[in-house]
Design a protein around this motif. Structure first.
Motif, short mmCIF file in Angstrom:
data_model
loop_
_atom_site.label_atom_id
_atom_site.label_comp_id
_atom_site.label_asym_id
_atom_site.label_seq_id
_atom_site.Cartn_x
_atom_site.Cartn_y
_atom_site.Cartn_z
N GLY A 145 0.78 -1.22 0.00
CA GLY A 145 0.00 0.00 0.00
C GLY A 145 0.81 1.27 0.00
O GLY A 145 0.24 2.35 0.18
N LEU A 146 2.10 1.19 -0.20
CA LEU A 146 2.96 2.36 -0.19
C LEU A 146 3.44 2.69 -1.59
O LEU A 146 3.43 1.83 -2.48
CB LEU A 146 4.18 2.14 0.72
CG LEU A 146 3.91 1.95 2.21
CD1 LEU A 146 5.19 1.61 2.93
CD2 LEU A 146 3.29 3.21 2.79
N THR A 147 3.86 3.91 -1.77
CA THR A 147 4.47 4.34 -3.02
C THR A 147 5.87 4.85 -2.72
O THR A 147 6.26 5.04 -1.57
CB THR A 147 3.66 5.46 -3.69
OG1 THR A 147 3.69 6.62 -2.84
CG2 THR A 147 2.23 5.03 -3.92
N SER A 148 6.61 5.07 -3.78
CA SER A 148 7.98 5.55 -3.61
C SER A 148 8.01 6.90 -2.93
O SER A 148 8.83 7.15 -2.04
CB SER A 148 8.68 5.63 -4.97
OG SER A 148 8.71 4.35 -5.58
N SER A 149 7.10 7.79 -3.33
CA SER A 149 7.11 9.12 -2.72
C SER A 149 6.75 9.06 -1.25
O SER A 149 7.27 9.84 -0.45
CB SER A 149 6.13 10.03 -3.47
OG SER A 149 4.81 9.53 -3.36
N ASP A 150 5.85 8.14 -0.86
CA ASP A 150 5.52 8.00 0.55
C ASP A 150 6.76 7.70 1.37
O ASP A 150 7.03 8.33 2.38
CB ASP A 150 4.49 6.89 0.75
CG ASP A 150 3.19 7.18 0.02
OD1 ASP A 150 2.93 8.36 -0.23
OD2 ASP A 150 2.47 6.23 -0.30
N VAL A 151 7.52 6.71 0.95
CA VAL A 151 8.70 6.29 1.71
C VAL A 151 9.78 7.36 1.68
O VAL A 151 10.39 7.68 2.69
CB VAL A 151 9.21 4.94 1.17
CG1 VAL A 151 10.41 4.46 1.98
CG2 VAL A 151 8.11 3.89 1.22
N LEU A 152 10.02 7.93 0.50
CA LEU A 152 11.09 8.91 0.38
C LEU A 152 10.78 10.17 1.18
O LEU A 152 11.65 10.69 1.89
CB LEU A 152 11.31 9.26 -1.10
CG LEU A 152 11.95 8.18 -1.97
CD1 LEU A 152 11.99 8.62 -3.41
CD2 LEU A 152 13.36 7.87 -1.50
N ASP A 153 9.55 10.69 1.06
CA ASP A 153 9.22 11.93 1.76
C ASP A 153 9.25 11.74 3.27
O ASP A 153 9.75 12.60 4.01
CB ASP A 153 7.83 12.42 1.33
CG ASP A 153 7.81 12.83 -0.13
OD1 ASP A 153 8.90 12.95 -0.71
OD2 ASP A 153 6.71 13.01 -0.69
N ASP A 177 8.04 22.47 12.07
CA ASP A 177 7.23 22.55 10.85
C ASP A 177 7.64 21.52 9.83
O ASP A 177 6.82 21.05 9.03
CB ASP A 177 7.34 23.95 10.25
CG ASP A 177 6.55 24.97 11.04
OD1 ASP A 177 5.72 24.54 11.86
OD2 ASP A 177 6.76 26.17 10.84
N ALA A 178 8.94 21.15 9.80
CA ALA A 178 9.42 20.20 8.80
C ALA A 178 9.14 18.75 9.19
O ALA A 178 9.30 17.87 8.34
CB ALA A 178 10.92 20.39 8.59
N ALA A 179 8.76 18.48 10.42
CA ALA A 179 8.55 17.11 10.88
C ALA A 179 7.16 16.62 10.52
O ALA A 179 6.33 16.32 11.37
CB ALA A 179 8.79 17.01 12.39
N THR A 180 6.87 16.57 9.23
CA THR A 180 5.59 16.07 8.74
C THR A 180 5.85 14.96 7.74
O THR A 180 6.76 15.05 6.91
CB THR A 180 4.78 17.19 8.06
OG1 THR A 180 5.55 17.74 6.99
CG2 THR A 180 4.43 18.28 9.05
N GLY A 181 5.06 13.92 7.81
CA GLY A 181 5.19 12.80 6.89
C GLY A 181 3.95 12.62 6.05
O GLY A 181 2.92 13.29 6.25
N LYS A 182 4.03 11.67 5.10
CA LYS A 182 2.92 11.44 4.17
C LYS A 182 2.92 9.97 3.79
O LYS A 182 3.93 9.43 3.34
CB LYS A 182 3.06 12.30 2.92
CG LYS A 182 2.00 12.03 1.86
CD LYS A 182 2.25 12.89 0.63
CE LYS A 182 3.47 12.43 -0.13
NZ LYS A 182 3.26 11.11 -0.76
N LEU A 183 1.80 9.31 4.02
CA LEU A 183 1.60 7.92 3.60
C LEU A 183 0.24 7.85 2.93
O LEU A 183 -0.72 7.32 3.48
CB LEU A 183 1.67 6.97 4.80
CG LEU A 183 2.98 6.97 5.59
CD1 LEU A 183 2.84 6.11 6.83
CD2 LEU A 183 4.12 6.45 4.74
N SER A 184 0.14 8.40 1.73
CA SER A 184 -1.16 8.63 1.12
C SER A 184 -1.60 7.54 0.18
O SER A 184 -2.68 7.63 -0.39
CB SER A 184 -1.13 9.96 0.35
OG SER A 184 -0.07 9.97 -0.57
#
Length: 917
Positions: A605-613, A688-695
């Motif tokens: 369920g993950l994408t490359s951008s999810d893991v990298l970001d 502010d920079a400590a935000t993640g994304k698993l979309s």
């Protein structure tokens, strides 16, 4: 509670471990002096470090030295001073000491006591039994019983410097070890009867019991697996784990030869990830600490757990009461924060109060995403009878950023030449982004340091270095050879074949150099290496797998296998990337290879951008933690120094002019205020920079449950990126007070845009377009609350629009265009037609002049002549002609009128002018 940095520290010991402690503590901000007793000439060469010729086994001499040096903290390095009761004497004198009492140190000085405490605490150890004087026959029978199964391990019960363990290959070898230990115990017992001393083979006198009651040896069932070490700092109640390390005890390569104190070590341990270290802290260290406290002997110091990773899970082999050697040499360079405040807090019993200040994660100290590999250089004849006095050649003269050399058994002669003075002489530690790089750096320097008969085991961490195939087959300086007993070389492995026939190298992301070492600090540069990036990506994958297992999407046994066996190998990732041309695919493939069949549950369920970001956010947070820790250390040092120099006068200067005199403390306090302000700004920026994304998959944003995303990011210490998804409620963006509304973190491409303008965005137009009671434009009675006002009160109605005030659109306006209405319904003064480029405009249309009255209107009056101001006539200007006319240029334009000072001329008159005489 704030962290307090001790300014003067006393370290007891003279080995490589004590040199590493002195190097680490002396380099921390706020430390003025580190005294090592007795120390070594190599350790004394470090800045702010000096030697003191004091016997560390003499409690009274150590207390006197601590008072003379005004030591604020005493750190006990080896185990012998602990068994001699030095820590007890220091505590009685009121001097903070990091090291357990002699009663608590029995966990190391007596193997039988360690088994007893572990059994009471419920900690898993190998099946074992202790044997004392007169029980040699029983010991031989028990050894025969163990040898019929997995095997037998013979351990001397007392202190043996790491050399009292025999892993018997057969029953005959076990029987020989048992007879040797009993013979040594009898000889020491006869000598002790004549001198009144305690035999070294047994436990110390403080451990309780008479000499005849103390065990001589312990026989254990042999367990199969790889060994590892986890050390925890503790004050008796709270414990925090250091990074794991792996030690190599055998003298020769391939784990052959006799046991030693340690021939090399490396950290981290790929098959013991951080999550496993946290579990070991919960299942091994804390139960043992609770059991020791229950027995009335609380443990304060470094609790060393020697483990073996079996197929059934980790098992405890032994406990030590101090830092390991050579494990400390590879662990201390990897710590991210200051060590002195932690040791002082543990010595004072305040470790639990300061842990929230250091950012410990699941009971682990924050560490740098780097690797360290150490090679021990030993003297000829070690471990039985080492030869000393040989001159050492090839020692580095200049410090290197990636290599550290710690002295253990050395001395400097009158000519300034270092000579061997012990069994283990030096420890060469290499640092790098991964184990392969650290190994190559350490081996480069270690092979250049030579003396007659020098012993070096070259296979430390060789399994992680693809270029180590030839090195594993080549013996060096009597260090042993990995060949078989017949001298034949082992068959080449895949790594050997790759090293012999390397493939053409291409530029890939996995092989790119992230930082230039000479332009950055090693601790900060290591955060941005490829190894660190892949480690953070692995953290994301493991946390997602854990969350999916809690929801029944992934089997729990698969998650356990991933946590135990997953590791990152940048060299293998780069090799796979040559084929896939995709770094994340190569990363997932390599990690799945290291896990085995359970690796198929990774990246669901993950994408490359999810893991990298998300991994990038973790790297940013690690960099921020490092900067904030340095700011905290600098701030504490400035505050302490400002208080110390509060009354020290100094002359102030302002623009090279002497001003009012002030004190040095005031100047330092002002600097501290500036540092505190900058620290708060940095903290806000990194927050502010400590935000993640698993979309989820690209374009859908709906494959992962938003609750799962929030759970995973919360476990990683990140916030959810405020991006609106179709399947989740909109979240308000995180904004600080006073922050501009245009500084939102929502990407510009994802911001919502309406095709039609919203009426509330132009409140004047909204007022003007409100219908009146008869349908015309004007003010309407406003009885309902206005939703645009925060207090809900009615807004004052605008004035009514009088008929005829709205003009028709201009004839040149485009079709369908409606003018925007301004205040009170008036159209704005500016024309709102689209402004095109000048070349796209038609020539201006001018109305033709019409004669007066041609259209039936009143004729226009003739223009009136301009009125002249009353007053005297104007004086002539310079350059006027005789007739008063204005000269014109050849082109017909009059000259520019520049103001000139009026000349004192006579007033002008209307009559004829008199002719010139």
């Amino acid at each position: 509670m704030p962290l307090v940095q001790p300014t003067r520290i006393l370290i007891l010991g003279a080995g490589g471990r004590e040199h590493a402690l002195a190097w680490r503590l002396a380099a921390e901000p706020g430390v003025n002096e580190v005294v090592v007793a007795p120390g070594s000439d190599g350790a004394a060469a470090e800045p702010r470090v000096r030697r003191a010729p004091v016997d560390p086994l003499d409690p009274e001499a150590v207390v006197a030295l601590a008072r003379q040096a005004s030591a604020e903290l005493v750190v006990v390095g080896p185990e012998a001073p602990l068994a001699a009761g030095v820590a007890d004497a220091l505590r009685e004198a009121g001097i903070p000491v990091f090291g357990p009492t002699a009663a608590a140190a029995r966990i190391e000085t007596s193997k039988a006591f360690c088994h007893e405490v572990a059994a009471s605490a419920g900690v898993r150890m190998a099946r074992a039994r202790a044997f004392g004087p007169g029980e040699q026959e029983a010991a031989l029978r028990y050894a025969a019983d163990l040898a019929a199964g997995p095997g037998v391990v013979v351990k001397a019960d007392g202190l043996a410097g790491g050399k009292g363990v025999t892993v018997a290959a057969n029953l005959a070898e076990a029987e020989a070890a048992i007879e040797r230990l009993y013979a040594a115990a009898e000889g020491e017992g006869r000598a002790a009867e004549g001198s009144g001393a305690v035999p070294t083979g047994g436990a110390p006198a403080s451990s309780g019991g008479t000499t005849a009651e103390r065990p001589i040896l312990v026989l254990e069932e042999r367990l199969v697996g790889r060994e590892a070490s986890v050390i925890a700092l503790t004050d008796g109640e709270t414990a925090v784990a250091l990074p794991a390390a792996r030690d190599h005890k055998r003298l020769l390569a391939g784990d052959r030869g006799p046991n030693t104190g340690g021939m090399g070590a490396y950290s981290p341990v790929p098959d013991l990830p951080d999550a496993a270290v946290s579990r070991i802290l919960e299942t091994v260290h804390r139960p043992i600490l609770a059991e020791l406290a229950r027995r009335g002997t609380p443990f304060c110091g470094a609790l060393y757990a020697g483990l073996i990773l079996t197929a059934d899970g980790p098992a405890l082999l032994e406990c030590n009461a101090r830092f390991g050697d050579p494990e400390a040499q590879v662990i201390l360079p990897r710590l991210a924060g200051a060590l002195g405040p932690l040791l002082l807090a543990a010595a004072r019993g305040e470790l639990g109060a300061v842990l929230p200040r250091i950012g410990a994660i699941e009971g682990r100290l924050p560490t740098l995403p780097t690797a360290a590999v150490g090679f021990v250089l030993a003297a000829p004849g070690y471990p039985e009878a080492p030869r000393t006095g040989d001159p050492i050649a090839g020692l580095p003269t200049e410090p290197a950023a990636d290599v550290l050399v710690f002295h253990a058994g050395t001395r400097r002669d009158a000519e300034g030449v270092f000579r061997t003075a012990g069994g283990r002489v030096l420890t060469v530690v290499g640092r790098g982004p991964d184990l392969a790089g650290a190994r190559r750096a350490a081996l480069r320097v270690a092979e250049g340091i030579v003396w007659p008969g020098r012993q070096l085991r070259v296979d430390i961490a060789a399994e992680f270095d693809a270029s180590a195939g030839a090195e594993r087959r080549r013996p060096r300086d009597g260090a042993g050879s990995p060949e078989g007993a017949d001298g034949a070389a082992p068959p080449p492995t895949a790594l050997d074949r790759d090293a012999a026939h390397p493939r053409p190298r291409a530029l890939h992301v996995g092989e790119a150099r992230a930082v230039i070492p000479r332009y950055t600090l090693p601790e900060m540069g290591a955060i941005w290496t490829e190894q660190a990036r892949f480690e953070q990506m692995l953290r994301v994958e493991i946390e997602v797998a854990r969350a999916q297992a809690r929801r029944g999407m992934v089997p729990p046994e698969a998650v356990a296998a991933i946590e135990a066996r997953a590791r990152v190998n940048p060299a293998r990732i780069a090799e796979i990337e040559r084929t896939t041309d995709h770094d994340v695919i190569a990363f997932v493939s390599q990690v799945a290879e290291s896990v085995g069949p359970e690796g198929r549950y990774l990246h669901l369920g993950l994408t490359s951008s999810d893991v990298l970001d998300t991994a990038l956010a973790l790297q940013l947070r690690a960099a921020g933690d490092r900067l904030l820790a340095d700011c905290d250390a600098l701030l504490e040092a400035l505050v302490a120094r400002a208080r110390a120099e509060a009354s020290q006068p100094m002359m102030g200067r302002t623009h090279s002019v002497h001003a009012e005199p002030i004190t040095l403390g005031v100047k330092l306090a002002g600097w501290a205020f500036e540092v505190d302000r900058d620290r708060r700004r940095l903290a806000a920026a990194f927050a502010d920079a400590a935000t993640g994304k698993l979309s989820g998959p690209v374009g859908t944003y709906s494959h992962l449950d938003p609750d799962l995303e929030a759970e995973v990011l919360g476990a990683l210490g990140l916030a959810v990126d405020p991006v609106e998804h179709p399947d989740r409620p909109a979240r308000p963006p995180r904004r600080r007070p006073g922050r501009h509304r245009h500084h939102r973190r929502v990407p510009r491409a994802l911001r919502h845009r309406d095709p039609e303008p919203r009426p509330h965005r132009d409140r004047r137009a909204r007022r003007a377009l409100r219908p009146g009671p008869e349908g015309e434009l004007g003010d309407a009675p406003q009885t309902e609350p206005d939703p645009l006002r925060a207090d809900g009160r009615p807004r004052p109605a605008p004035p009514r629009l009088r008929p005829g005030r709205l003009r028709e659109p201009a004839p040149l306006a485009r079709a369908g265009h409606q003018p925007q209405l301004g205040r009170a319904g008036r159209p704005p003064r500016r024309d709102h037609r689209p402004r095109l480029h000048a070349r796209h405009h038609d020539p201006p249309r001018r109305r033709p002049r019409r004669p007066p009255g041609a259209d039936g209107r009143e004729p226009r009056p003739e223009p009136r002549p301009p009125r002249r101001r009353p007053g005297p006539p104007r004086p002539r200007r310079a350059g006027l002609g005789a007739g008063g006319g204005v000269r014109r240029r050849p082109g017909g334009r009059p000259p520019s009128r520049r103001r000139a000072a009026p000349a004192p001329l006579a007033p002008r008159h209307r009559g004829p002018r008199s002719p010139a005489p």
